[in-house]
Enzyme design. Sequence first.
Site, PDB file in Angstrom:
ATOM      1  N   LYS A  54       0.903  -1.088   0.190  1.00  0.00           N
ATOM      2  CA  LYS A  54       0.133   0.023   0.202  1.00  0.00           C
ATOM      3  C   LYS A  54       1.127   1.400   0.071  1.00  0.00           C
ATOM      4  O   LYS A  54       0.144   2.022  -0.568  1.00  0.00           O
ATOM      5  CB  LYS A  54      -0.940  -0.197   1.273  1.00  0.00           C
ATOM      6  N   CYS A  78       6.004  12.549 -21.913  1.00  0.00           N
ATOM      7  CA  CYS A  78       5.967  12.467 -22.873  1.00  0.00           C
ATOM      8  C   CYS A  78       6.764  13.779 -23.709  1.00  0.00           C
ATOM      9  O   CYS A  78       7.055  13.497 -25.235  1.00  0.00           O
ATOM     10  CB  CYS A  78       4.918  10.704 -23.725  1.00  0.00           C
ATOM     11  N   THR A  79       5.100  13.738 -23.694  1.00  0.00           N
ATOM     12  CA  THR A  79       5.709  15.251 -25.229  1.00  0.00           C
ATOM     13  C   THR A  79       6.225  16.142 -24.072  1.00  0.00           C
ATOM     14  O   THR A  79       7.383  16.625 -25.664  1.00  0.00           O
ATOM     15  CB  THR A  79       4.437  16.746 -24.455  1.00  0.00           C
ATOM     16  N   HIS A  88      -3.131  15.116 -28.397  1.00  0.00           N
ATOM     17  CA  HIS A  88      -2.790  14.316 -27.614  1.00  0.00           C
ATOM     18  C   HIS A  88      -3.653  12.824 -27.589  1.00  0.00           C
ATOM     19  O   HIS A  88      -4.480  13.063 -27.341  1.00  0.00           O
ATOM     20  CB  HIS A  88      -2.539  14.355 -26.269  1.00  0.00           C
ATOM     21  N   ASN A 119      -5.776   6.836 -19.285  1.00  0.00           N
ATOM     22  CA  ASN A 119      -6.280   6.612 -18.908  1.00  0.00           C
ATOM     23  C   ASN A 119      -7.475   6.889 -17.917  1.00  0.00           C
ATOM     24  O   ASN A 119      -8.144   6.416 -16.729  1.00  0.00           O
ATOM     25  CB  ASN A 119      -5.402   4.671 -17.861  1.00  0.00           C
ATOM     26  N   ARG A 171     -12.305  16.592 -18.422  1.00  0.00           N
ATOM     27  CA  ARG A 171     -11.778  15.079 -18.734  1.00  0.00           C
ATOM     28  C   ARG A 171     -13.207  14.874 -18.234  1.00  0.00           C
ATOM     29  O   ARG A 171     -12.339  13.291 -18.511  1.00  0.00           O
ATOM     30  CB  ARG A 171     -10.457  14.556 -18.037  1.00  0.00           C
TER      31      ARG A 171
END
Length: 477
Positions: free
Chosen positions: A212, A287-288, A314, A318, A332
């Site tokens: 945890k 990543c960008t 993009h 998830n 979102r």
Amino acid sequence: MSNADTLRQLHQEHLSNYNNQEQQAIELMGLLNKLYNEQDVQVTLFGETLGTTSVGQILALHQKVALRDHGAKSIDIADTLAMVKVIAESKDIQAARIDVGQLIANDTDVQAALKSVNNAGAVNGATDVVLYGFGRIGRILTRLLLSQASSAKGLQLKAIVVRPAAAGDLAKRISLLERDSIHGRFLGGISIDDDNNGMVINGRFVQVIYAKDPSEIDYNAYGIDNALVIDNTGIWKDEAGLGKHLQSTGVKKVLLTAPAGGDIKNVVYGVNNNTIGDDTIVSAASCTTNAITPTLNVLNDEYGIENGHVETIHSFTNDQNLVDNYHKADRRGRSAVMNMVITSTGAAKAVGKALPELSGKLTGNAIRVPTPNVSLAILNLNLKTAPKSADALNEFLRKMANSSTWQSQIAYTDSTEAVSTDFVGTTHVGIIDAQATILTDNHAIVYIWYDNEVGYSTQVLRLATQMAGISYTQIPA
């Protein structure tokens, strides 16, 4: 001779030629494996690793990678094989990365190049690696780490940490690693070890640990020590949270696969990785940021950047909803597979952390679109010095992509048919689309494709290698 006879003869000639190339590829694979296992020497072709598991992949790579300064001529596998034979005969070369593409393209005397290197006895040790989290990036990192030929040196994936779960979790985890809707099946062997709660991947045992909180784990109990933890959960992004890993027994350093806050360095490999020093917690940025910063670097060095705007198209991620539902972030909560969603991105601001000379000069926004992978960054820049033409700008970017300095970070395509799915699985961090380049006086618009999963993960592993104290002699330098 009839037309049918001519075509039959042509077919036979092509088949005979390909069969000959297959035999050369088989011989090459044996040499590559031996070099990797015995001397820690990896051979690349213009920055792309020559695989040791597939004849077809080796031949396809030779067809794909052209001597770009020499028209459309492809490198003959016979030339690669001959050069690798010479390298294999040099037993003193250890812990090296040798790019035969660059050597062939520049007509380099490989024997002289090897003699000029004094690294006899250079040896890299093994570093235990723990992946904390096993989502998209965690599984891609696992694939990349364990698709290579086995070696007792370098980064050694020893454990994966996930949250406590119900019975059957391990089998589910293995299935997700083995089968991927975007990247296809894992090309290797994967089995479950229920008795020891782990996976056996290509002959290597990887412990699965349920926890945890990072600080509660005793890695020494699993035979793991001085480990590098790669945290790809995104839960903790500051020193207080990520520092929990360092409270675990057996952890030496932490690498975050997301932008970090506070005093933690956000590092883009190839741009500012020389700033790491003895840092125990480092961020691999986003990543960008990794996709655009190398190109921004070379453009700023050559022309100077007054200011600009970065727009990223993009792929959805998830954290978005499949169907409309509550989400704490603006927009979102709307269906990711049905909508283009305008959202914020910190990539433009983060560029300033890797390239301080661009700090405050760039703005940015993002549009999430209904594709699962591969994104597109649009650099809208005002340059201090105007290139002579769009063709001249593209020629400069092409040379940068072909250089030994930037070939792993920057790639280049001038195809009129390129679309996003063409770049699924590419290990290059950013691919410049020359057909889309626009230049008006000193105002340049440059488009960069990037696989926001695999391309980014290759950068993470380059950074992990450096943090582990693993270094290689680069030939050519």
